[in-house]
Design a protein around this motif. Structure first.
Motif, mmCIF file in Angstrom:
data_model
loop_
_atom_site.group_PDB
_atom_site.id
_atom_site.type_symbol
_atom_site.label_atom_id
_atom_site.label_comp_id
_atom_site.label_asym_id
_atom_site.label_seq_id
_atom_site.Cartn_x
_atom_site.Cartn_y
_atom_site.Cartn_z
ATOM 1 N N PHE A 143 -5.185 27.924 20.202
ATOM 2 C CA PHE A 143 -5.687 26.898 19.483
ATOM 3 C C PHE A 143 -5.901 25.841 20.381
ATOM 4 N N ASP A 144 -6.948 25.480 20.230
ATOM 5 C CA ASP A 144 -7.231 24.095 21.054
ATOM 6 C C ASP A 144 -7.076 22.767 20.530
ATOM 7 N N PHE A 145 -5.851 22.115 21.112
ATOM 8 C CA PHE A 145 -5.317 20.985 20.340
ATOM 9 C C PHE A 145 -6.371 19.750 20.551
ATOM 10 N N THR A 146 -7.118 19.890 21.727
ATOM 11 C CA THR A 146 -8.035 18.852 22.292
ATOM 12 C C THR A 146 -8.976 18.503 21.179
ATOM 13 N N GLU A 147 -9.249 19.576 20.668
ATOM 14 C CA GLU A 147 -10.430 19.531 19.616
ATOM 15 C C GLU A 147 -10.272 18.678 18.468
ATOM 16 N N PHE A 148 -8.886 18.469 18.141
ATOM 17 C CA PHE A 148 -8.474 17.661 17.048
ATOM 18 C C PHE A 148 -7.903 16.142 17.499
ATOM 19 N N GLN A 149 -8.111 15.980 18.629
ATOM 20 C CA GLN A 149 -7.513 14.515 19.027
ATOM 21 C C GLN A 149 -8.104 13.473 18.342
ATOM 22 N N SER A 158 -5.667 7.963 9.657
ATOM 23 C CA SER A 158 -4.474 8.674 9.515
ATOM 24 C C SER A 158 -4.054 8.885 11.061
ATOM 25 N N LYS A 159 -2.441 8.806 11.064
ATOM 26 C CA LYS A 159 -1.851 9.511 12.085
ATOM 27 C C LYS A 159 -1.885 10.883 11.826
ATOM 28 N N LEU A 160 -2.135 11.421 13.125
ATOM 29 C CA LEU A 160 -2.175 13.169 12.941
ATOM 30 C C LEU A 160 -1.105 13.525 14.008
ATOM 31 N N VAL A 161 -0.069 14.305 13.543
ATOM 32 C CA VAL A 161 1.046 14.893 14.314
ATOM 33 C C VAL A 161 0.913 16.243 14.262
ATOM 34 N N PHE A 162 0.951 16.887 15.332
ATOM 35 C CA PHE A 162 1.408 18.536 15.260
ATOM 36 C C PHE A 162 2.630 18.604 15.762
ATOM 37 N N THR A 163 3.563 19.446 14.793
ATOM 38 C CA THR A 163 4.995 19.495 14.894
ATOM 39 C C THR A 163 5.054 20.712 15.984
ATOM 40 N N ASP A 164 6.479 20.862 16.108
ATOM 41 C CA ASP A 164 6.919 21.989 16.900
ATOM 42 C C ASP A 164 6.451 23.232 16.175
ATOM 43 N N ARG A 165 6.312 24.330 16.851
ATOM 44 C CA ARG A 165 5.975 25.491 16.351
ATOM 45 C C ARG A 165 6.752 26.866 16.153
ATOM 46 N N MET A 177 0.651 -1.182 0.037
ATOM 47 C CA MET A 177 -0.046 -0.050 0.124
ATOM 48 C C MET A 177 1.014 1.394 0.161
ATOM 49 N N SER A 178 0.650 1.959 -0.874
ATOM 50 C CA SER A 178 1.514 3.439 -1.062
ATOM 51 C C SER A 178 0.878 4.151 0.044
ATOM 52 N N LYS A 179 1.697 5.082 0.675
ATOM 53 C CA LYS A 179 1.407 6.122 1.871
ATOM 54 C C LYS A 179 2.046 7.504 1.275
ATOM 55 N N HIS A 180 0.978 8.215 1.766
ATOM 56 C CA HIS A 180 1.549 9.851 1.435
ATOM 57 C C HIS A 180 1.425 10.682 2.691
ATOM 58 N N ALA A 181 2.216 11.345 2.778
ATOM 59 C CA ALA A 181 2.430 12.438 3.869
ATOM 60 C C ALA A 181 1.816 13.715 3.548
ATOM 61 N N TYR A 182 0.859 14.281 4.263
ATOM 62 C CA TYR A 182 0.254 15.599 3.978
ATOM 63 C C TYR A 182 0.800 16.786 5.207
ATOM 64 N N MET A 183 1.413 17.525 4.641
ATOM 65 C CA MET A 183 1.886 18.549 5.394
ATOM 66 C C MET A 183 1.269 20.086 5.469
ATOM 67 N N ILE A 184 0.604 20.404 6.532
ATOM 68 C CA ILE A 184 -0.157 21.434 6.486
ATOM 69 C C ILE A 184 0.282 22.734 7.409
ATOM 70 N N ILE A 185 0.322 23.781 6.838
ATOM 71 C CA ILE A 185 0.659 24.820 7.438
ATOM 72 C C ILE A 185 -0.545 25.907 7.548
ATOM 73 N N LEU A 189 -9.007 14.196 4.418
ATOM 74 C CA LEU A 189 -7.770 13.275 4.012
ATOM 75 C C LEU A 189 -7.466 12.146 4.955
ATOM 76 N N ASP A 190 -8.474 12.127 5.926
ATOM 77 C CA ASP A 190 -8.111 10.880 6.812
ATOM 78 C C ASP A 190 -8.667 9.595 6.119
ATOM 79 N N ASP A 191 -7.473 8.833 6.002
ATOM 80 C CA ASP A 191 -7.575 7.431 5.220
ATOM 81 C C ASP A 191 -6.244 6.734 5.586
ATOM 82 N N ALA A 192 -6.350 5.343 5.412
ATOM 83 C CA ALA A 192 -5.221 4.572 6.212
ATOM 84 C C ALA A 192 -4.118 4.765 5.224
ATOM 85 N N ARG A 193 -4.088 5.330 4.263
ATOM 86 C CA ARG A 193 -3.125 5.594 3.265
ATOM 87 C C ARG A 193 -2.218 7.067 3.397
ATOM 88 N N ASN A 194 -3.000 7.770 4.314
ATOM 89 C CA ASN A 194 -2.358 9.354 4.623
ATOM 90 C C ASN A 194 -1.845 9.314 6.046
#
Length: 290
Positions: free
Chosen positions: A42-48, A54-61, A1-9, A24-29
């Protein structure tokens, strides 16, 4: 299965960001998000629990300033985070950079099929086929006070810039770089993404103290790399299909898509569209999510 990384600013419109994540929520993303450090509420708990596949990762800011090297730094943070989080068993075949006000305009199946058919191609936009001195000037001189944009510092920066031209400053004189420019949104292969990260120190040296370098950094790294013959659209000449994005600069800065544009959006061969705004038109967003 081909996987993609989506990087959002993202720095605003967080309800729209939720919609983008769900689309974008898909096993391949997997999804990696940088939230501007200037955002205090920004309320990170709303996104948990937004994603189920998909794995959801919030990066360093970091704090991002328009036209400043911080834009490139945020992109590099996202690239590094995605590469560090990829699975050795299922590495990402593509890395997509989106803004928080973009949306996919094809299904996940269609997007994966499109990039599978074009596997190995780099989706990078170029403003012009020919080179322009204006591109080079963005990194040839030191552009100071990008984070301090009041009138005093703007005038001071212009005085310093004119003085540099007068005495012949050229930061590129020992570096035979071809400098190119285009949109900062891209879809690139795993191999090229890792090549960009390997150039981290060089990118810091060349693009720090530059002007709007987010529009020249990836294009310049690319045309000076071993990957330069791998473009999806070799003679782009300002066609945004080169980066698989539907963007309209003729009607706006760029234009905000509305419900009357639905047929145009659906008939586009592009995979993603920029930009949307819930305060302008929510109907088009509802139409696309359905």
């Amino acid at each position: 299965m081909s996987k993609h990384a989506y990087m959002i600013i993202a720095h605003n419109q967080f309800e729209l960001l939720k919609i983008l994540i769900k689309m974008l929520d898909d096993a391949r993303n997997d999804i990696f998000i940088h939230i501007d450090a200037k955002v205090n509420d920004f309320d990170f708990t709303e996104f948990q629990n937004l994603t189920h596949h998909s794995k959801l990762v919030f990066t360093d800011r970091i704090s991002i300033t328009w036209g400043d090297f911080s834009q490139v730094k945020a992109e590099m943070i996202l690239l590094k985070s995605a590469i560090e989080n990829e699975s050795a068993q299922a590495p990402y075949s593509y890395f997509h950079l989106l803004s928080g006000v973009d949306l996919p305009i094809k299904t996940n199946d269609e997007i994966h099929n499109f990039f599978s058919v074009n596997n190995g191609k780099e989706f990078i936009h170029f403003s012009k086929n020919e080179l322009s001195p204006e591109f080079e000037n963005r990194i040839k001189y030191y552009h100071f006070f990008r984070k301090k944009r009041n009138l005093f510092f703007k005038i001071l920066a212009q005085i310093i810039l004119k003085f540099q031209k007068l005495i012949g400053i050229n930061r590129l004189k020992d570096n035979a770089l071809i400098v190119q420019k285009g949109a900062n949104w891209f879809s690139i292969t795993n191999a090229f993404a890792k090549y960009v990260i390997s150039k981290c120190d060089e990118i810091d040296k060349i693009f720090n103290y530059s002007y709007c370098c987010d529009e020249v950094f990836l294009q310049t790294i690319f045309v000076n790399s071993p990957f330069k013959d791998n473009l999806f659209m070799p003679n782009c000449d300002n066609n945004h299909f080169a980066c698989a994005r539907l963007i309209d600069w003729k009607r706006g800065n760029p234009y905000v898509w509305q419900k009357d544009d639905y047929d145009l959006i659906k008939s586009s061969p592009c995979m993603f569209a920029r930009k949307f705004d819930m305060s302008v038109d929510t109907e088009i967003i509802d139409m696309l999510t359905k």
